[in-house]
Design a protein around this motif. Structure first.
Motif, PDB file in Angstrom:
ATOM      1  N   GLN A 256      -1.035  12.696 -14.048  1.00  0.00           N
ATOM      2  CA  GLN A 256       0.149  12.718 -13.199  1.00  0.00           C
ATOM      3  C   GLN A 256       0.521  14.133 -12.808  1.00  0.00           C
ATOM      4  O   GLN A 256       1.002  14.386 -11.701  1.00  0.00           O
ATOM      5  CB  GLN A 256       1.325  12.057 -13.933  1.00  0.00           C
ATOM      6  N   ALA A 257       0.316  15.084 -13.729  1.00  0.00           N
ATOM      7  CA  ALA A 257       0.659  16.469 -13.425  1.00  0.00           C
ATOM      8  C   ALA A 257      -0.194  17.004 -12.288  1.00  0.00           C
ATOM      9  O   ALA A 257       0.246  17.812 -11.476  1.00  0.00           O
ATOM     10  CB  ALA A 257       0.484  17.335 -14.666  1.00  0.00           C
ATOM     11  N   VAL A 258      -1.456  16.541 -12.215  1.00  0.00           N
ATOM     12  CA  VAL A 258      -2.377  17.030 -11.197  1.00  0.00           C
ATOM     13  C   VAL A 258      -2.216  16.255  -9.895  1.00  0.00           C
ATOM     14  O   VAL A 258      -2.144  16.829  -8.803  1.00  0.00           O
ATOM     15  CB  VAL A 258      -3.833  16.940 -11.688  1.00  0.00           C
ATOM     16  N   PHE A 259      -2.113  14.935  -9.998  1.00  0.00           N
ATOM     17  CA  PHE A 259      -2.127  14.096  -8.809  1.00  0.00           C
ATOM     18  C   PHE A 259      -0.757  13.551  -8.415  1.00  0.00           C
ATOM     19  O   PHE A 259      -0.648  12.808  -7.442  1.00  0.00           O
ATOM     20  CB  PHE A 259      -3.084  12.920  -9.014  1.00  0.00           C
TER      21      PHE A 259
ATOM     22  N   THR B 183       4.317   8.222 -10.116  1.00  0.00           N
ATOM     23  CA  THR B 183       5.631   7.649  -9.884  1.00  0.00           C
ATOM     24  C   THR B 183       6.717   8.404 -10.639  1.00  0.00           C
ATOM     25  O   THR B 183       7.789   8.691 -10.093  1.00  0.00           O
ATOM     26  CB  THR B 183       5.637   6.167 -10.292  1.00  0.00           C
ATOM     27  N   THR B 184       6.444   8.748 -11.901  1.00  0.00           N
ATOM     28  CA  THR B 184       7.446   9.460 -12.693  1.00  0.00           C
ATOM     29  C   THR B 184       7.804  10.785 -12.049  1.00  0.00           C
ATOM     30  O   THR B 184       8.980  11.133 -11.906  1.00  0.00           O
ATOM     31  CB  THR B 184       6.927   9.703 -14.120  1.00  0.00           C
ATOM     32  N   ARG B 185       6.796  11.527 -11.678  1.00  0.00           N
ATOM     33  CA  ARG B 185       7.047  12.841 -11.072  1.00  0.00           C
ATOM     34  C   ARG B 185       7.836  12.696  -9.775  1.00  0.00           C
ATOM     35  O   ARG B 185       8.777  13.465  -9.523  1.00  0.00           O
ATOM     36  CB  ARG B 185       5.719  13.542 -10.816  1.00  0.00           C
TER      37      ARG B 185
ATOM     38  N   VAL C  67      18.644   3.590 -11.379  1.00  0.00           N
ATOM     39  CA  VAL C  67      17.312   3.016 -11.552  1.00  0.00           C
ATOM     40  C   VAL C  67      16.859   3.291 -12.983  1.00  0.00           C
ATOM     41  O   VAL C  67      16.948   4.423 -13.466  1.00  0.00           O
ATOM     42  CB  VAL C  67      16.289   3.633 -10.575  1.00  0.00           C
ATOM     43  N   VAL C  68      16.406   2.256 -13.657  1.00  0.00           N
ATOM     44  CA  VAL C  68      15.877   2.376 -15.021  1.00  0.00           C
ATOM     45  C   VAL C  68      14.385   2.131 -14.968  1.00  0.00           C
ATOM     46  O   VAL C  68      13.934   1.119 -14.406  1.00  0.00           O
ATOM     47  CB  VAL C  68      16.552   1.370 -15.972  1.00  0.00           C
ATOM     48  N   MET C  69      13.591   3.035 -15.540  1.00  0.00           N
ATOM     49  CA  MET C  69      12.142   2.868 -15.494  1.00  0.00           C
ATOM     50  C   MET C  69      11.467   3.617 -16.634  1.00  0.00           C
ATOM     51  O   MET C  69      12.023   4.553 -17.203  1.00  0.00           O
ATOM     52  CB  MET C  69      11.589   3.363 -14.156  1.00  0.00           C
ATOM     53  N   GLY C  70      10.273   3.167 -16.957  1.00  0.00           N
ATOM     54  CA  GLY C  70       9.470   3.848 -17.960  1.00  0.00           C
ATOM     55  C   GLY C  70       8.842   5.097 -17.370  1.00  0.00           C
ATOM     56  O   GLY C  70       8.553   5.160 -16.169  1.00  0.00           O
ATOM     57  N   ALA C  71       8.644   6.118 -18.213  1.00  0.00           N
ATOM     58  CA  ALA C  71       8.104   7.387 -17.752  1.00  0.00           C
ATOM     59  C   ALA C  71       6.692   7.610 -18.259  1.00  0.00           C
ATOM     60  O   ALA C  71       6.393   7.339 -19.417  1.00  0.00           O
ATOM     61  CB  ALA C  71       8.998   8.533 -18.219  1.00  0.00           C
ATOM     62  N   TYR C  72       5.845   8.107 -17.371  1.00  0.00           N
ATOM     63  CA  TYR C  72       4.470   8.485 -17.711  1.00  0.00           C
ATOM     64  C   TYR C  72       3.708   7.342 -18.363  1.00  0.00           C
ATOM     65  O   TYR C  72       3.275   7.424 -19.507  1.00  0.00           O
ATOM     66  CB  TYR C  72       4.462   9.727 -18.610  1.00  0.00           C
ATOM     67  N   GLY C  73       3.536   6.263 -17.598  1.00  0.00           N
ATOM     68  CA  GLY C  73       2.738   5.153 -18.079  1.00  0.00           C
ATOM     69  C   GLY C  73       1.259   5.468 -18.098  1.00  0.00           C
ATOM     70  O   GLY C  73       0.484   4.821 -18.792  1.00  0.00           O
ATOM     71  N   HIS C  74       0.837   6.468 -17.316  1.00  0.00           N
ATOM     72  CA  HIS C  74      -0.548   6.919 -17.323  1.00  0.00           C
ATOM     73  C   HIS C  74      -0.614   8.287 -17.980  1.00  0.00           C
ATOM     74  O   HIS C  74       0.406   8.863 -18.343  1.00  0.00           O
ATOM     75  CB  HIS C  74      -1.097   6.984 -15.889  1.00  0.00           C
ATOM     76  N   ALA C  75      -1.815   8.799 -18.144  1.00  0.00           N
ATOM     77  CA  ALA C  75      -1.982  10.093 -18.794  1.00  0.00           C
ATOM     78  C   ALA C  75      -1.159  11.153 -18.081  1.00  0.00           C
ATOM     79  O   ALA C  75      -1.206  11.271 -16.864  1.00  0.00           O
ATOM     80  CB  ALA C  75      -3.460  10.486 -18.804  1.00  0.00           C
ATOM     81  N   ARG C  76      -0.388  11.932 -18.858  1.00  0.00           N
ATOM     82  CA  ARG C  76       0.492  12.924 -18.245  1.00  0.00           C
ATOM     83  C   ARG C  76      -0.306  13.970 -17.483  1.00  0.00           C
ATOM     84  O   ARG C  76       0.135  14.467 -16.447  1.00  0.00           O
ATOM     85  CB  ARG C  76       1.348  13.593 -19.330  1.00  0.00           C
ATOM     86  N   MET C  77      -1.486  14.331 -17.968  1.00  0.00           N
ATOM     87  CA  MET C  77      -2.273  15.343 -17.280  1.00  0.00           C
ATOM     88  C   MET C  77      -2.680  14.855 -15.895  1.00  0.00           C
ATOM     89  O   MET C  77      -2.643  15.595 -14.918  1.00  0.00           O
ATOM     90  CB  MET C  77      -3.520  15.697 -18.090  1.00  0.00           C
TER      91      MET C  77
ATOM     92  N   GLY D 285       0.788  -1.223   0.000  1.00  0.00           N
ATOM     93  CA  GLY D 285       0.000   0.000   0.000  1.00  0.00           C
ATOM     94  C   GLY D 285       0.817   1.268   0.000  1.00  0.00           C
ATOM     95  O   GLY D 285       0.267   2.367  -0.005  1.00  0.00           O
ATOM     96  N   ARG D 286       2.150   1.133   0.012  1.00  0.00           N
ATOM     97  CA  ARG D 286       3.013   2.309  -0.003  1.00  0.00           C
ATOM     98  C   ARG D 286       3.129   2.884  -1.413  1.00  0.00           C
ATOM     99  O   ARG D 286       2.817   2.234  -2.402  1.00  0.00           O
ATOM    100  CB  ARG D 286       4.406   1.956   0.518  1.00  0.00           C
ATOM    101  N   ASP D 287       3.614   4.108  -1.481  1.00  0.00           N
ATOM    102  CA  ASP D 287       3.848   4.764  -2.764  1.00  0.00           C
ATOM    103  C   ASP D 287       4.853   3.948  -3.578  1.00  0.00           C
ATOM    104  O   ASP D 287       5.882   3.504  -3.052  1.00  0.00           O
ATOM    105  CB  ASP D 287       4.377   6.174  -2.518  1.00  0.00           C
ATOM    106  N   VAL D 288       4.567   3.746  -4.868  1.00  0.00           N
ATOM    107  CA  VAL D 288       5.420   2.918  -5.711  1.00  0.00           C
ATOM    108  C   VAL D 288       6.825   3.501  -5.822  1.00  0.00           C
ATOM    109  O   VAL D 288       7.820   2.767  -5.780  1.00  0.00           O
ATOM    110  CB  VAL D 288       4.794   2.738  -7.112  1.00  0.00           C
TER     111      VAL D 288
END
Length: 281
Positions: free
Chosen positions: A259-262, A265-267, A247-257, A228-231
């Motif tokens: 993520q920008a608001v809420f 993980t990328t942010r 650390v290697v990871m994909g960026a913005y797997g969900h809608a960027r808007m 239940g912790r933050d990814v």
């Protein structure tokens, strides 16, 4: 890793030491260093836009002087950076850009498209809007990966891959392949995997591990519950546990808007400064 081009995105406040270190690393590996110097264009005062009907704009008398001063200051900084590159013996160039914040992504994208990877100088964190535009320009408008934190050294002994079956994660692994091949150890970490054939598979991470092993990488796979912790916090904890250098990871797997608001993980991974991170979209 030799004969690569690193795009170092910086501003006038980036310390000489950061630039010299990047230049010396590039010279030692026979790589090229492109320094994209971002400078904000002098803002036109708001009242200059208040144009009454059939009137004209009211531009301050010293407007042209402010522009000239800003251009001269940037030109002076270009000369200083070029001197640092020459002193290190690094191949490279300095590309000055003076533009509005909204145009930063286009200038970054133009240089990123002819580079192998991009690195954001730490000083840009003090200009968060420009920092975000730089990240957007690399991740969404170029084919390369973006690195933040740490040095520009083109190697890491231990790499942690935050893996899922998304296209973004796959893009990141492909972009980071030179690092993975050179690493002594690669850990594929799956956070809260969905172990179904339609999602992450019956044994998440084993497919990408097999592919990397074919490239000569020493790979282990681990699945981790988030509880239940933050990814992002889970990724950082697991990476620190194994002593990861990157650390290697994909960026913005969900809608960027969203993520920008809420957040997202990328942010969170971009905002943290403790762990070097390599992202691609």
């Amino acid at each position: 890793m030799t004969r690569r081009t690193t795009l170092l995105v910086l501003n006038a406040e980036t310390p000489d030491g950061v630039i010299s270190e990047a230049a010396e690393i590039a010279a030692a590996h026979q790589n090229r260093l492109t320094c994209l110097l971002i400078g904000p264009a002098p803002a036109l005062p708001m009242y200059a836009y208040g144009v009454p009907p059939y009137g004209s704009m009211s531009i301050p008398d010293n407007w042209s002087e402010l522009v000239v001063e800003a251009q001269q200051a940037q030109s002076n900084r270009v000369d200083e950076i070029e001197a640092l590159l020459a002193k290190s013996g690094a191949a490279g160039d300095v590309r000055p850009v003076m533009c509005a914040t909204a145009d930063v992504r286009q200038w970054v994208s133009r240089s990123a498209c002819v580079s192998d990877e991009a690195f954001i100088a730490p000083s840009l964190r003090d200009a968060p809007e420009i920092f975000r535009e730089v990240a957007y320009g690399v991740l969404f408008q170029s084919p390369i990966g973006l690195r933040a934190n740490g040095s520009t050294a083109p190697e890491a002994e231990r790499v942690f891959i935050a893996w899922n079956t998304s296209q973004e994660a796959a893009s990141a692994v492909h972009a980071a392949l030179p690092y993975l091949r050179a690493a002594k150890e690669v850990v594929v970490g799956c956070i809260d995997p969905v172990m179904t054939q339609q999602d992450d598979g019956q044994d998440p991470g084993t497919d990408v591990a097999a592919w990397l092993s074919h490239h000569g990488c020493t790979v282990t796979v681990s699945q981790y519950p988030s509880g239940g912790r933050d990814v992002a916090a889970c990724i950082l904890d697991r990476a620190q546990e194994i002593g990861a250098d990157l650390v290697v990871m994909g960026a913005y797997g969900h809608a960027r808007m969203v993520q920008a608001v809420f957040g997202g993980t990328t942010r969170s991974m971009l905002e943290q400064t403790d762990m070097p991170v390599f992202l691609a979209h």
